[in-house]
Write a protein that holds these residues in place. Structure first.
Motif, mmCIF file in Angstrom:
data_model
loop_
_atom_site.group_PDB
_atom_site.id
_atom_site.type_symbol
_atom_site.label_atom_id
_atom_site.label_comp_id
_atom_site.label_asym_id
_atom_site.label_seq_id
_atom_site.Cartn_x
_atom_site.Cartn_y
_atom_site.Cartn_z
ATOM 1 N N GLY A 211 8.601 -4.760 6.681
ATOM 2 C CA GLY A 211 7.180 -5.086 6.610
ATOM 3 C C GLY A 211 6.404 -4.144 5.714
ATOM 4 N N GLY A 212 5.077 -4.355 5.674
ATOM 5 C CA GLY A 212 4.184 -3.479 4.934
ATOM 6 C C GLY A 212 3.881 -3.898 3.512
ATOM 7 N N ASP B 78 0.785 -11.959 13.863
ATOM 8 C CA ASP B 78 -0.450 -11.911 13.084
ATOM 9 C C ASP B 78 -0.623 -10.553 12.417
ATOM 10 O OD1 ASP B 78 -0.909 -14.426 14.023
ATOM 11 O OD2 ASP B 78 -2.695 -13.937 15.199
ATOM 12 N N THR B 79 -1.017 -10.577 11.154
ATOM 13 C CA THR B 79 -1.411 -9.353 10.458
ATOM 14 C C THR B 79 -2.786 -9.574 9.838
ATOM 15 O OG1 THR B 79 -0.426 -9.944 8.303
ATOM 16 C CG2 THR B 79 1.006 -8.838 9.906
ATOM 17 N N LYS B 80 -3.522 -8.488 9.661
ATOM 18 C CA LYS B 80 -4.850 -8.584 9.059
ATOM 19 C C LYS B 80 -4.744 -8.647 7.540
ATOM 20 C CE LYS B 80 -7.545 -6.275 12.678
ATOM 21 N NZ LYS B 80 -8.476 -5.148 12.982
ATOM 22 N N GLY B 81 -5.400 -9.644 6.941
ATOM 23 C CA GLY B 81 -5.498 -9.718 5.497
ATOM 24 C C GLY B 81 -6.852 -9.200 5.045
ATOM 25 N N TYR B 82 -7.121 -9.302 3.761
ATOM 26 C CA TYR B 82 -8.428 -8.874 3.253
ATOM 27 C C TYR B 82 -8.702 -9.552 1.918
ATOM 28 C CZ TYR B 82 -5.851 -5.684 0.118
ATOM 29 O OH TYR B 82 -5.009 -5.155 -0.834
ATOM 30 N N GLY C 298 -7.401 -13.205 -2.108
ATOM 31 C CA GLY C 298 -6.936 -12.928 -0.764
ATOM 32 C C GLY C 298 -5.619 -12.178 -0.757
ATOM 33 N N HIS C 299 -5.467 -11.283 0.226
ATOM 34 C CA HIS C 299 -4.228 -10.511 0.387
ATOM 35 C C HIS C 299 -3.718 -10.671 1.821
ATOM 36 C CE1 HIS C 299 -4.510 -7.711 -3.238
ATOM 37 N NE2 HIS C 299 -5.657 -8.377 -3.267
ATOM 38 N N CYS C 300 -2.389 -10.693 1.970
ATOM 39 C CA CYS C 300 -1.738 -10.612 3.273
ATOM 40 C C CYS C 300 -0.819 -9.400 3.285
ATOM 41 C CB CYS C 300 -0.909 -11.865 3.565
ATOM 42 S SG CYS C 300 -1.869 -13.347 3.925
ATOM 43 N N VAL C 301 -0.488 -8.923 4.478
ATOM 44 C CA VAL C 301 0.470 -7.837 4.651
ATOM 45 C C VAL C 301 1.629 -8.352 5.499
ATOM 46 C CG1 VAL C 301 0.865 -5.535 5.596
ATOM 47 C CG2 VAL C 301 -1.301 -6.059 4.449
#
Length: 478
Positions: free
Chosen positions: A48-49, A74-78, A85-88
């Protein structure tokens, strides 16, 4: 008006398509790329990460992104300054294509779909992971004549933070072997540095860990923005590969590493005697190097001993190339490794420490993953690699190891045969389209850069007994 792909990726939607082949057929719904996502990068470590960008669409700066993987994590995007948009990516105890969905309203509605490729830590591109300088020193630290400082480095631009935490994470598997209680565990242990400058390099002098931390013998280091709490899961981060944590083991190891390793080797030997025998269900090795490289349907190059990359075979001295069976054994998820010398002959453990060795845990894992010993990379490290350190590298007791990991010969190996399909060349694509193609020659049956998969075929007319060719009637499919 055309239909929308919102919440309909992979489906036919009204007068247009939201299936992957719609791009080549030029029949996509107008908003296909906004809801059926393409991302960059498209892959990263299963630990991950990885921070990846959602391409071809923009978001309102006030959007609160949530990215959900495998319908459960679930992970927080920004949203960045360019409204992208970004996902982690999260910790995944599996490799392969992982479906994910994205919400822009803080998890109320998930209407965008994509796939993320989780890969074995050894397959992650070097630019996206932490490099251990003089890796051999890290894994022999504390043995005679090996000490001093250790250095690691990374691409600082991949972490948008002025300061970072440098953390140690350990891996183990708990519960009764081959039972439902057998589970994987990747756990944060402690920090080596807090809020250190994100300079792309970190050097430290290791100290022996106190118990219970010193009981964790394999793991990986993580660098993550210091704005996050220590040990925070599923946040943007970079990882080293999984390795033997020699540098943090208890003081007893540093005082007499050979004696410490011998005790561990004997304990492992006694445990192995109680576990099920997996050797009888693994496939035999190809007899020669040429056969192993040609049999691409059943064997694939071992990441750690590749003739195309200079034959750096740390665990198989004398070998120039190793391959692994692609499929794990059916019941126990075991693996097969086959190594060859410069003459092309298979190396056997009866003759050399560098011989071929089977594995209780397949290095690449095996479906359905997630449970020991099928977790890619790390299960193999626990049962087949750190145990090799105990018996062969940190002490001189290899006979115990090879008692449980003897080479398979090639007595039952059968080379592959050419596959043939006979009949009229009617095709059905993966999304259900049908057509007939009567061309003669060599063609791409399947070619996708997105999934990095290519299948080639050769078509030719059927020859009759008198030498003439059987001609097929041309057909048209609506």
């Amino acid at each position: 008006a055309q239909s929308s792909c919102e919440s309909h990726c992979g489906q036919l939607s009204g007068d247009c398509s939201c299936q992957p082949t719609c791009e080549s057929l030029k029949e996509c719904c107008a908003d296909y790329r906004q809801f059926c996502l393409q991302i960059s990068p498209h892959s990263g470590t299963l630990l991950g990460g990885a921070d990846f960008i959602i391409l071809n669409t923009t978001f309102d700066p006030a959007s609160k992104l949530v990215c959900r993987f495998n319908s459960e994590i679930d992970t927080k995007g920004y949203v960045d300054s360019g409204n992208r948009g970004h996902c982690v990516s999260p910790l995944l105890y599996e490799s392969g294509w992982i479906p994910f969905v994205v919400s822009s309203d803080n998890g109320t509605t998930f209407n965008r779909h994509g796939t993320w490729l989780a890969v074995h830590h050894s397959k992650v591109s070097a630019e996206f992971k932490i490099t251990l300088h003089n890796a051999t020193k890290w894994q022999y630290y504390g043995t005679p004549n090996t000490g001093g400082s250790l250095t690691m480095s990374w691409d600082a631009s991949l972490l948008t933070s002025v300061t970072v935490n440098v953390e140690l994470w350990g891996y183990r598997e708990t519960g009764e072997a081959y039972s439902d209680s057998w589970n994987p565990e990747l756990r944060f242990l402690y920090s080596l540095g807090k809020a250190v400058p994100n300079s792309g390099s970190f050097t430290f002098v290791p100290h022996c860990a106190e118990k219970p931390f010193s009981d964790w013998e394999i793991g990986a280091l993580r660098v993550s923005p210091s704005m996050n709490d220590e040990g925070a899961r599923d946040v943007a981060a970079l990882w080293t590969g999984v390795h033997a944590l020699a540098w943090h083991l208890e003081e007893k190891f540093r005082k007499d590493s050979a004696a410490w390793a011998y005790d561990k080797c004997i304990s492992w030997h006694e445990t192995e005697q109680k576990l099920p025998d997996f050797l009888s269900e693994i496939a035999d090795c190809p007899c020669t190097l040429a056969q192993s490289r040609a049999d691409t349907g059943r064997f694939h190059t071992d990441y750690g001993c590749d003739i195309e990359k200079g034959s750096v075979c740390t665990y198989h001295p004398g070998a120039v190339h190793c391959v692994r069976a692609i499929q794990a054994s059916p019941k126990y998820g075991a693996g097969q490794q086959c190594c060859y010398d410069h003459t092309g002959a298979q190396i056997l453990t009866a003759d050399s420490i560098g011989g071929s060795t089977p594995d209780r845990g397949h290095d690449w894992g095996s479906p359905p993953y997630r449970k020991p010993p099928r977790v890619p990379g790390v299960s193999h490290w626990l049962y087949d690699v750190i145990t090799f350190y105990y018996c062969c590298l940190w002490s001189d007791n290899c006979h115990y190891y090879f008692t449980h990991r003897p080479s398979s010969d090639c007595r039952t190996y059968r080379p592959p045969r050419v596959g043939v399909v006979f009949g009229d060349p009617h095709f059905i694509t993966l999304d259900g389209s049908t057509y007939t193609f009567n061309g003669k020659g060599e063609y791409y049956l399947l070619n996708t850069t997105y999934k990095a998969l290519t299948v080639q075929v050769r078509t030719e007319p059927v020859s009759l007994e008198n030498g003439e060719y059987l001609l097929h009637r041309e057909e048209t499919v609506d």
